[in-house]
Write an enzyme that holds these catalytic residues in place. Structure first.
Site, PDB file in Angstrom:
ATOM      1  N   THR A 146      11.365  13.353 -60.515  1.00 35.88           N
ATOM      2  CA  THR A 146      10.820  14.865 -61.024  1.00 35.88           C
ATOM      3  C   THR A 146      11.179  15.109 -62.517  1.00 35.88           C
ATOM      4  O   THR A 146      12.401  15.396 -62.519  1.00 35.88           O
ATOM      5  CB  THR A 146      10.974  15.894 -60.089  1.00 35.88           C
ATOM      6  OG1 THR A 146      12.436  15.951 -59.946  1.00 35.88           O
ATOM      7  CG2 THR A 146      10.207  15.414 -58.614  1.00 35.88           C
ATOM      8  N   GLY A 197       3.067  14.784 -50.256  1.00 37.11           N
ATOM      9  CA  GLY A 197       2.722  15.795 -49.510  1.00 37.11           C
ATOM     10  C   GLY A 197       3.679  16.069 -48.242  1.00 37.11           C
ATOM     11  O   GLY A 197       3.479  16.628 -47.498  1.00 37.11           O
ATOM     12  N   ARG A 229       9.071  17.244 -54.163  1.00 37.02           N
ATOM     13  CA  ARG A 229       9.408  18.782 -53.817  1.00 37.02           C
ATOM     14  C   ARG A 229      10.271  19.114 -53.105  1.00 37.02           C
ATOM     15  O   ARG A 229      11.346  20.010 -53.319  1.00 37.02           O
ATOM     16  CB  ARG A 229       8.029  19.544 -53.836  1.00 37.02           C
ATOM     17  CG  ARG A 229       6.905  19.582 -54.817  1.00 37.02           C
ATOM     18  CD  ARG A 229       5.799  20.081 -54.283  1.00 37.02           C
ATOM     19  NE  ARG A 229       4.784  20.041 -55.318  1.00 37.02           N
ATOM     20  CZ  ARG A 229       3.778  19.123 -55.053  1.00 37.02           C
ATOM     21  NH1 ARG A 229       3.666  18.152 -54.626  1.00 37.02           N
ATOM     22  NH2 ARG A 229       2.773  19.150 -56.081  1.00 37.02           N
ATOM     23  N   HIS A 273       0.828  11.166 -56.530  1.00 38.21           N
ATOM     24  CA  HIS A 273       1.695  12.130 -57.451  1.00 38.21           C
ATOM     25  C   HIS A 273       1.560  13.422 -56.905  1.00 38.21           C
ATOM     26  O   HIS A 273       1.733  14.606 -57.740  1.00 38.21           O
ATOM     27  CB  HIS A 273       0.891  12.146 -59.148  1.00 38.21           C
ATOM     28  CG  HIS A 273       1.774  12.030 -60.046  1.00 38.21           C
ATOM     29  ND1 HIS A 273       2.302  10.993 -60.896  1.00 38.21           N
ATOM     30  CD2 HIS A 273       2.574  13.147 -60.414  1.00 38.21           C
ATOM     31  CE1 HIS A 273       2.982  11.348 -61.990  1.00 38.21           C
ATOM     32  NE2 HIS A 273       3.467  12.616 -61.553  1.00 38.21           N
TER      33      HIS A 273
HETATM   34  C1  LIG Z   1       8.115  19.190 -60.794  1.00 40.57           C
HETATM   35  C2  LIG Z   1       7.634  17.510 -60.437  1.00 40.57           C
HETATM   36  C3  LIG Z   1       7.770  16.809 -61.731  1.00 40.57           C
HETATM   37  C4  LIG Z   1       7.289  15.353 -61.479  1.00 40.57           C
HETATM   38  N1  LIG Z   1       7.792  14.531 -62.334  1.00 40.57           N
HETATM   39  C5  LIG Z   1       7.144  13.191 -62.327  1.00 40.57           C
HETATM   40  C6  LIG Z   1       7.720  12.178 -63.205  1.00 40.57           C
HETATM   41  O1  LIG Z   1       8.381  12.335 -64.218  1.00 40.57           O
HETATM   42  N2  LIG Z   1       7.220  10.963 -63.050  1.00 40.57           N
HETATM   43  C7  LIG Z   1       6.610  10.574 -62.061  1.00 40.57           C
HETATM   44  O2  LIG Z   1       6.371   9.141 -61.823  1.00 40.57           O
HETATM   45  N3  LIG Z   1       6.188  11.453 -61.117  1.00 40.57           N
HETATM   46  C8  LIG Z   1       6.658  12.814 -61.137  1.00 40.57           C
HETATM   47  N4  LIG Z   1       6.269  13.560 -60.048  1.00 40.57           N
HETATM   48  C9  LIG Z   1       5.672  13.086 -58.904  1.00 40.57           C
HETATM   49  C10 LIG Z   1       6.828  12.836 -57.878  1.00 40.57           C
HETATM   50  O3  LIG Z   1       7.497  11.559 -58.239  1.00 40.57           O
HETATM   51  C11 LIG Z   1       6.051  12.495 -56.550  1.00 40.57           C
HETATM   52  O4  LIG Z   1       5.063  11.304 -56.793  1.00 40.57           O
HETATM   53  C12 LIG Z   1       5.488  13.600 -55.830  1.00 40.57           C
HETATM   54  O5  LIG Z   1       6.296  14.734 -56.046  1.00 40.57           O
HETATM   55  C13 LIG Z   1       5.497  13.353 -54.279  1.00 40.57           C
HETATM   56  O6  LIG Z   1       4.911  14.572 -53.606  1.00 40.57           O
HETATM   57  P1  LIG Z   1       5.806  15.569 -52.967  1.00 40.57           P
HETATM   58  O7  LIG Z   1       6.273  16.410 -54.072  1.00 40.57           O
HETATM   59  O8  LIG Z   1       4.702  16.454 -52.081  1.00 40.57           O
HETATM   60  O9  LIG Z   1       6.963  15.109 -52.254  1.00 40.57           O
HETATM   61  C14 LIG Z   1       6.811  14.835 -60.228  1.00 40.57           C
HETATM   62  C15 LIG Z   1       6.770  15.990 -59.220  1.00 40.57           C
HETATM   63  C16 LIG Z   1       6.877  17.037 -59.267  1.00 40.57           C
HETATM   64  C17 LIG Z   1       6.953  18.111 -58.217  1.00 40.57           C
END
Ligand SMILES: Cc1cc2nc3c(=O)[nH]c(=O)nc-3n(C[C@H](O)[C@H](O)[C@H](O)COP(=O)(O)O)c2cc1C
Length: 385
Positions: A80, A314, A336, A281
């Site tokens: 993240t 999710g 998250r 994502h």
């Molecule tokens: C604040 C935030 C920043 C994120 N930044 C990236 C990132 O830099 N690279 C990436 O591949 N995915 C990024 N993601 C996606 C996460 O790796 C992941 O796929 C996603 O959060 C999963 O869903 P969830 O938040 O419902 O668990 C980000 C997600 C969030 C919430």
């Protein structure tokens, strides 16, 4: 720690109070009309299982193996961006929480804290690195050298972000990188003095505004700078040949993140990837995308154990993890959830959030009468969607 925090939603609500709105919404929300975000929940909520009672299980096994390492829970902390803004040194804290839970932590290319600093804070943790390929490939190669030199062998290449997603609330809130000061953003921060004193001020005291930690020294500027180099823009032309090239260069494991079709999963296998992440994502990129659950079963079947299938997007409960595992995923990335833990109650909160997901998973497995993750694949399931 706040004792009233029992689940993801409690942590999220508490985090909402603590973080400036622009940061809370940056983490929490989706893209455009947030249809994908809603659908993620609908797809997970639509799955039901038939329990097998009186199984007499004392414990359940939740470990998984990847790259010859065993992890205690089928969870991986997802990359993240800017997690370091949630708490001072946030990425190191998340890595420590992952280490205590004996699960991997994935460092984002866009983390505040660079890989070397995180490694110094957690010498023995299983650190993975998520790569966004920069337009300047020579600089990307140099970054990979730093990652390898820090003892990271698993590279997670994000494949689903060829353009910057349309997140209008970030524009409204004044949350953009580079950060452009506005009255609204100023008021937002001013009304969250705790965040200012506990997170921002320590950064200001120890070297200035927090920035993207992996930018090379010559290009370093803080998150408020208005100068952004073309070299460090994400490569919009990235394609499978590039990933095949990276496969040849990288000596460790490669996982391609952001796959939502059997066809793309097969391509990842053909270039010699070790794993994929079936991912939307977190509903943050393409608002009209299918959900991971819609395609996971087909992808697992088509790959037939020839590479590891991870999944995310999710997940709010351990039972969501269970649902995704029942379709054959090896482990589930969580984005998250650990961030809300960190925001609500710092490092202890991240520990607690992981422990809660684990407890919920274990209870659901026991109630279903399933002793191991592998056993979950043959539970009778109904899907009402
Ligand atoms: C604040 C935030 C920043 C994120 N930044 C990236 C990132 O830099 N690279 C990436 O591949 N995915 C990024 N993601 C996606 C996460 O790796 C992941 O796929 C996603 O959060 C999963 O869903 P969830 O938040 O419902 O668990 C980000 C997600 C969030 C919430």
């Amino acid at each position: 720690m706040e004792t009233k925090l029992h689940n993801f939603y409690d942590f999220r609500a508490y985090a909402r109070k603590k973080l400036p709105r622009l940061l809370f919404e940056y983490i929490d929300r989706g893209t455009e009309d947030e249809i994908a975000l809603t659908e993620l929940r609908q797809s997970l909520d639509s799955v039901r299982f038939v329990p097998e009672v009186l199984s007499g299980l004392e414990t359940v096994q939740t470990d998984f193996m990847f790259a010859e390492k065993t992890h205690a829970l089928p969870l991986v902390i997802a990359p993240t961006a800017l997690a370091g803004l949630v708490s001072f040194d946030g990425e190191v804290k998340l890595a420590r929480a992952a280490e205590r839970a004996r699960i991997p932590f994935t460092i984002s290319t866009q983390s505040v804290t660079p890989v070397e600093h995180i490694r110094a804070g957690v010498p023995d943790a299983d650190l993975w690195f998520q790569l966004y390929v920069w337009k300047n490939r020579a600089l990307t190669d140099q970054l990979l050298d730093r990652v390898w030199a820090s003892g990271v062998t698993t590279l997670v290449i994000t494949a689903d972000t060829p353009v910057s997603p349309n997140r209008e609330y970030n524009l409204k809130n004044g949350f953009s990188i580079p950060f452009r000061p506005s009255i609204r953003a100023g008021l937002d921060v001013a009304t969250h003095p705790r965040w200012f004193f506990r997170v921002l001020l320590p950064y200001l005291r120890s070297g200035g505004m927090p920035s993207y930690g992996h930018y090379p020294q010559d290009f370093r500027h803080n998150v408020t700078s208005s100068v952004q180099s073309q070299d460090l823009q994400l490569e919009n032309l990235l394609n499978w040949n590039d990933v095949a090239e990276l496969r040849k260069k990288w000596r460790g494991e490669i996982i391609v993140k952001g796959i939502l079709s059997v066809n793309d999963a097969q391509k990842a296998r053909a270039i010699g990837a070790d794993g994929i992440v079936v991912s939307a994502h977190g509903g943050r990129n393409l608002d009209i995308a299918v959900t991971p659950l819609d395609v996971l079963g087909q992808v697992v079947e088509a790959l037939n154990n020839r590479l590891a299938v991870f999944v995310d997007s999710g997940v709010r409960r351990g039972s969501d993890v269970l649902k995704l595992l029942s379709y054959g995923a090896k482990a589930v990335f969580i984005g998250r959830a650990p961030l809300w833990g960190l925001a609500a109650a710092d490092e202890q909160g991240a520990d607690a959030m992981i422990a809660i997901l684990a407890m919920e998973l274990q209870k659901a497995m026991t109630m279903l009468g399933r002793v191991s993750i592998n056993d979950l694949k043959n539970v009778t399931r109904f899907v009402s969607r």
